[in-house]
Design a protein around this motif. Sequence first.
Motif, PDB file in Angstrom:
ATOM      1  N   GLY A 166       0.836  -1.188   0.000  1.00 48.61           N
ATOM      2  CA  GLY A 166       0.000   0.000   0.000  1.00 48.61           C
ATOM      3  C   GLY A 166       0.875   1.244   0.000  1.00 48.61           C
ATOM      4  O   GLY A 166       2.005   1.240  -0.498  1.00 48.61           O
ATOM      5  N   ASN A 167       0.368   2.311   0.571  1.00 47.21           N
ATOM      6  CA  ASN A 167       1.127   3.553   0.643  1.00 47.21           C
ATOM      7  C   ASN A 167       2.248   3.420   1.672  1.00 47.21           C
ATOM      8  O   ASN A 167       2.017   3.114   2.841  1.00 47.21           O
ATOM      9  CB  ASN A 167       0.191   4.705   1.034  1.00 47.21           C
ATOM     10  N   ILE A 168       3.487   3.651   1.247  1.00 41.19           N
ATOM     11  CA  ILE A 168       4.624   3.621   2.176  1.00 41.19           C
ATOM     12  C   ILE A 168       4.768   5.013   2.770  1.00 41.19           C
ATOM     13  O   ILE A 168       5.057   5.974   2.063  1.00 41.19           O
ATOM     14  CB  ILE A 168       5.905   3.184   1.458  1.00 41.19           C
ATOM     15  N   TYR A 169       4.568   5.104   4.068  1.00 35.67           N
ATOM     16  CA  TYR A 169       4.533   6.419   4.711  1.00 35.67           C
ATOM     17  C   TYR A 169       5.703   6.672   5.641  1.00 35.67           C
ATOM     18  O   TYR A 169       5.836   7.777   6.186  1.00 35.67           O
ATOM     19  CB  TYR A 169       3.222   6.597   5.483  1.00 35.67           C
ATOM     20  N   ALA A 170       6.589   5.684   5.842  1.00 34.82           N
ATOM     21  CA  ALA A 170       7.749   5.899   6.714  1.00 34.82           C
ATOM     22  C   ALA A 170       8.855   4.921   6.356  1.00 34.82           C
ATOM     23  O   ALA A 170       8.606   3.829   5.833  1.00 34.82           O
ATOM     24  CB  ALA A 170       7.369   5.741   8.184  1.00 34.82           C
ATOM     25  N   ALA A 171      10.082   5.326   6.634  1.00 29.78           N
ATOM     26  CA  ALA A 171      11.236   4.458   6.419  1.00 29.78           C
ATOM     27  C   ALA A 171      12.312   4.799   7.446  1.00 29.78           C
ATOM     28  O   ALA A 171      12.377   5.922   7.963  1.00 29.78           O
ATOM     29  CB  ALA A 171      11.786   4.618   5.009  1.00 29.78           C
ATOM     30  N   ILE A 174      11.024  -0.351   5.841  1.00 26.94           N
ATOM     31  CA  ILE A 174       9.941   0.439   5.262  1.00 26.94           C
ATOM     32  C   ILE A 174       8.628   0.066   5.939  1.00 26.94           C
ATOM     33  O   ILE A 174       8.434  -1.072   6.368  1.00 26.94           O
ATOM     34  CB  ILE A 174       9.841   0.253   3.734  1.00 26.94           C
ATOM     35  N   PHE A 175       7.736   1.039   6.027  1.00 22.80           N
ATOM     36  CA  PHE A 175       6.467   0.861   6.724  1.00 22.80           C
ATOM     37  C   PHE A 175       5.332   1.374   5.842  1.00 22.80           C
ATOM     38  O   PHE A 175       5.269   2.558   5.516  1.00 22.80           O
ATOM     39  CB  PHE A 175       6.489   1.609   8.055  1.00 22.80           C
ATOM     40  N   GLY A 203       4.922  -4.016   6.173  1.00 24.75           N
ATOM     41  CA  GLY A 203       6.215  -3.396   6.397  1.00 24.75           C
ATOM     42  C   GLY A 203       7.301  -4.408   6.102  1.00 24.75           C
ATOM     43  O   GLY A 203       7.033  -5.593   5.882  1.00 24.75           O
ATOM     44  N   ALA A 204       8.548  -3.969   6.099  1.00 30.41           N
ATOM     45  CA  ALA A 204       9.627  -4.901   5.779  1.00 30.41           C
ATOM     46  C   ALA A 204      10.960  -4.387   6.299  1.00 30.41           C
ATOM     47  O   ALA A 204      11.168  -3.178   6.463  1.00 30.41           O
ATOM     48  CB  ALA A 204       9.725  -5.120   4.271  1.00 30.41           C
ATOM     49  N   SER A 205      11.874  -5.336   6.543  1.00 31.79           N
ATOM     50  CA  SER A 205      13.293  -5.074   6.735  1.00 31.79           C
ATOM     51  C   SER A 205      14.027  -5.777   5.608  1.00 31.79           C
ATOM     52  O   SER A 205      13.687  -6.911   5.252  1.00 31.79           O
ATOM     53  CB  SER A 205      13.772  -5.606   8.092  1.00 31.79           C
TER      54      SER A 205
END
Length: 346
Positions: free
Chosen positions: A146-151, A264-265, A270-272
């Motif tokens: 979806g929309n990635i809003y933080a990293a 990324i969130f 989210g992911a690492s």
Amino acid sequence: MQKLRVGIIGAGQIVETAHIPAYIKHRDIVELTAICDINEEKARHMADKYGIAAYYKDYQDMLKECKLDAVSVCVINRFHAQAAVDALNAGCHVLCEKPPAMNYEEALAMYEASKKNKKILTFNFHFRHAQEIKILKELIDKGMFGNIYAARVQALRRRGIPGWGNFINKEVQGGGPLIDIGIHMLDAALYLMGFPEPDYVAAGAHQRIGNRSGVGLMGSWDPAKFTVEDSLFGFIRFKNGATLNLETSFALNMKEESIMNVHIFGEKAGASAFPLEVFSETDTALTNMEFPYLQEIDKRYESIADFINSCVYGKKPLYKAEESLIIQKIIDIMYKSSETSQPLKW
């Protein structure tokens, strides 16, 4: 098909470990024509060792005499821009080691030279070619996050001050861990996020450990010559509302010896990146997805191969020249923000 005639500017470690091997592996379409270095003996040694036809002390002579199609720029940061611009003006495609330049103005001059001469300009941001980043990008593009809003990006060493080269000399490097290792993870994060336009940038740099003697895990260094930051912590707010936190260091009192990672969130997941894990949910449970069987690849080789294929077959390089302007400007503003103790508008 006529082979791509390649010259290399610089004869340091990265040339012998990455550029020369990659060009040799493509000998069916590449002719490694010439190499130059201000240390002419080093250039001669490389030429003799790897069967390169010509060697030079002055790259201007190489550009004039060798009728090159492409050039790798592998000199210290201070000379990236001039060497790249001269090669582009000589009609060569250019692959430049990171960072793009010492500052935004130099990066812009490189970009404008590539456009004026209609030649490829790309950079060796090889973490884009990591399997983990490739898979994440595919999943993002398919809408899984979806929309990635933080990293959050981390390029941290506990005591990783290089004991060789010019890495601690701000005059020739432009900075410390931010411009050397932090830039890799920053680029990977921006690539995954789609390079959103920044709104403002803030950062704080520190010189608390490198300016005194201590235990080194990458050789010893001279504290009297340490003129770069040993750590920097930055923040970017983008115009689309997303944010990014950056942590980078040559020396930091932390548990781990080294951390290189991108987190990324997004709204859906989210992911690492390193190791690759994806965090999501079903209707009834939270889920973690792991990728235990990813094969390690030679990221530098893949990056140089991408450049070769772009030159020979006309494909677009993975790293676009215009992206270098964004990342270089972010680096500039982070350093200026640290100096002024103020967040700065884009």
